[in-house]
Motif scaffolding. Structure first.
Motif, short mmCIF file in Angstrom:
data_model
loop_
_atom_site.label_atom_id
_atom_site.label_comp_id
_atom_site.label_asym_id
_atom_site.label_seq_id
_atom_site.Cartn_x
_atom_site.Cartn_y
_atom_site.Cartn_z
N ARG A 33 0.86 -1.18 0.00
CA ARG A 33 0.00 0.00 0.00
C ARG A 33 0.89 1.23 0.00
NH1 ARG A 33 -2.71 3.74 3.22
NH2 ARG A 33 -4.88 4.06 2.63
N SER A 36 -0.51 8.01 1.34
CA SER A 36 -1.50 8.87 0.70
C SER A 36 -0.81 9.85 -0.25
CB SER A 36 -2.28 9.66 1.75
OG SER A 36 -1.45 10.65 2.32
N GLN A 52 -0.49 13.60 -7.66
CA GLN A 52 -1.67 12.88 -8.16
C GLN A 52 -1.54 12.61 -9.66
OE1 GLN A 52 -4.20 11.39 -6.54
NE2 GLN A 52 -4.77 10.63 -8.55
N LEU A 55 0.87 9.74 -10.12
CA LEU A 55 0.24 8.47 -9.74
C LEU A 55 -0.80 8.02 -10.77
CD1 LEU A 55 -0.15 9.06 -5.89
CD2 LEU A 55 1.54 7.62 -7.05
N GLU A 59 -0.78 4.54 -12.76
CA GLU A 59 -1.96 3.68 -12.80
C GLU A 59 -2.32 3.34 -14.24
OE1 GLU A 59 -6.07 3.03 -10.34
OE2 GLU A 59 -4.96 4.90 -10.08
N ILE A 64 0.56 0.63 -10.65
CA ILE A 64 -0.17 0.75 -9.39
C ILE A 64 -1.66 0.62 -9.70
CG2 ILE A 64 1.59 2.19 -8.27
CD1 ILE A 64 -0.31 4.58 -8.60
N TYR A 65 -2.43 0.34 -8.67
CA TYR A 65 -3.88 0.27 -8.83
C TYR A 65 -4.53 0.83 -7.58
CZ TYR A 65 -3.55 -3.97 -5.96
OH TYR A 65 -3.29 -4.87 -4.94
N THR A 66 -5.78 1.22 -7.73
CA THR A 66 -6.53 1.81 -6.63
C THR A 66 -7.59 0.82 -6.17
OG1 THR A 66 -6.21 4.03 -7.52
CG2 THR A 66 -8.00 3.74 -5.92
N GLU A 67 -7.63 0.61 -4.86
CA GLU A 67 -8.73 -0.13 -4.26
C GLU A 67 -9.64 0.92 -3.63
OE1 GLU A 67 -7.80 -3.19 -1.49
OE2 GLU A 67 -6.90 -4.48 -3.03
N LYS A 72 -4.00 3.26 -2.73
CA LYS A 72 -3.29 2.81 -3.92
C LYS A 72 -2.26 1.76 -3.53
CE LYS A 72 -3.88 7.24 -6.28
NZ LYS A 72 -5.00 6.80 -7.05
N TYR A 73 -2.08 0.79 -4.43
CA TYR A 73 -1.18 -0.33 -4.18
C TYR A 73 -0.27 -0.56 -5.38
CZ TYR A 73 -4.24 -1.45 -0.28
OH TYR A 73 -4.96 -1.39 0.88
N THR A 75 1.33 -2.90 -8.13
CA THR A 75 0.82 -4.07 -8.85
C THR A 75 1.49 -5.37 -8.36
OG1 THR A 75 0.45 -5.05 -11.03
CG2 THR A 75 2.54 -3.93 -10.72
#
Length: 124
Positions: A33, A36, A52, A55, A59, A64-67, A72-73, A75
């Motif tokens: 994770r 922020s 942002q 990021l 993405e 990276i990906y957003t949950e 954000k995490y 991959t």
């Protein structure tokens, strides 16, 4: 990480590069994770909007990906990470060879210099 930016390119592009390197080098672990956006911006000493934007680019690249509601995490796609690592390595080698050529060193001699340094640890 120490964030030093040059004035030649947009800061968000430089942030993308630095974060990509952290991901492919394993400094940012798969499925980790991320802090922020605000925390990352404070660390890099940039505007949160700039962070942002960086990021969002990562993405789009799939690194990276957003949950939703969880953040954000990084991959977990090992193949993608290896592909990006190889792309970065090719770029670095190309830059090295171009730099050597610009000072009159042939491709063959540039490779010899690499082989001389090989196996000597951190190459300092």
């Amino acid at each position: 990480m120490d964030y030093v930016f040059d004035n030649e390119r947009p800061i968000y592009v430089q942030l993308v590069e630095k974060l990509r390197i952290q991901i492919v080098s394993g400094k940012l672990k798969q499925a980790q994770r991320l802090p922020s956006v605000r925390e990352l911006a404070l660390t890099a000493r940039v505007n949160p909007n700039t962070m942002q934007k960086a990021l969002a680019e990562l993405e789009m690249q799939g690194l990276i990906y957003t949950e939703r509601t969880n953040g954000k995490y990084v991959t977990q796609d090992t193949k993608l990470i290896e592909k990006v690592k190889k792309e970065l390595a090719k770029e670095k080698v190309k830059n090295y060879l171009n730099d050597m050529d610009s000072i009159g060193i042939s491709y063959e001699d540039a490779i010899l210099y690499l082989q001389e340094l090989g196996g000597k640890g951190k190459w300092n």
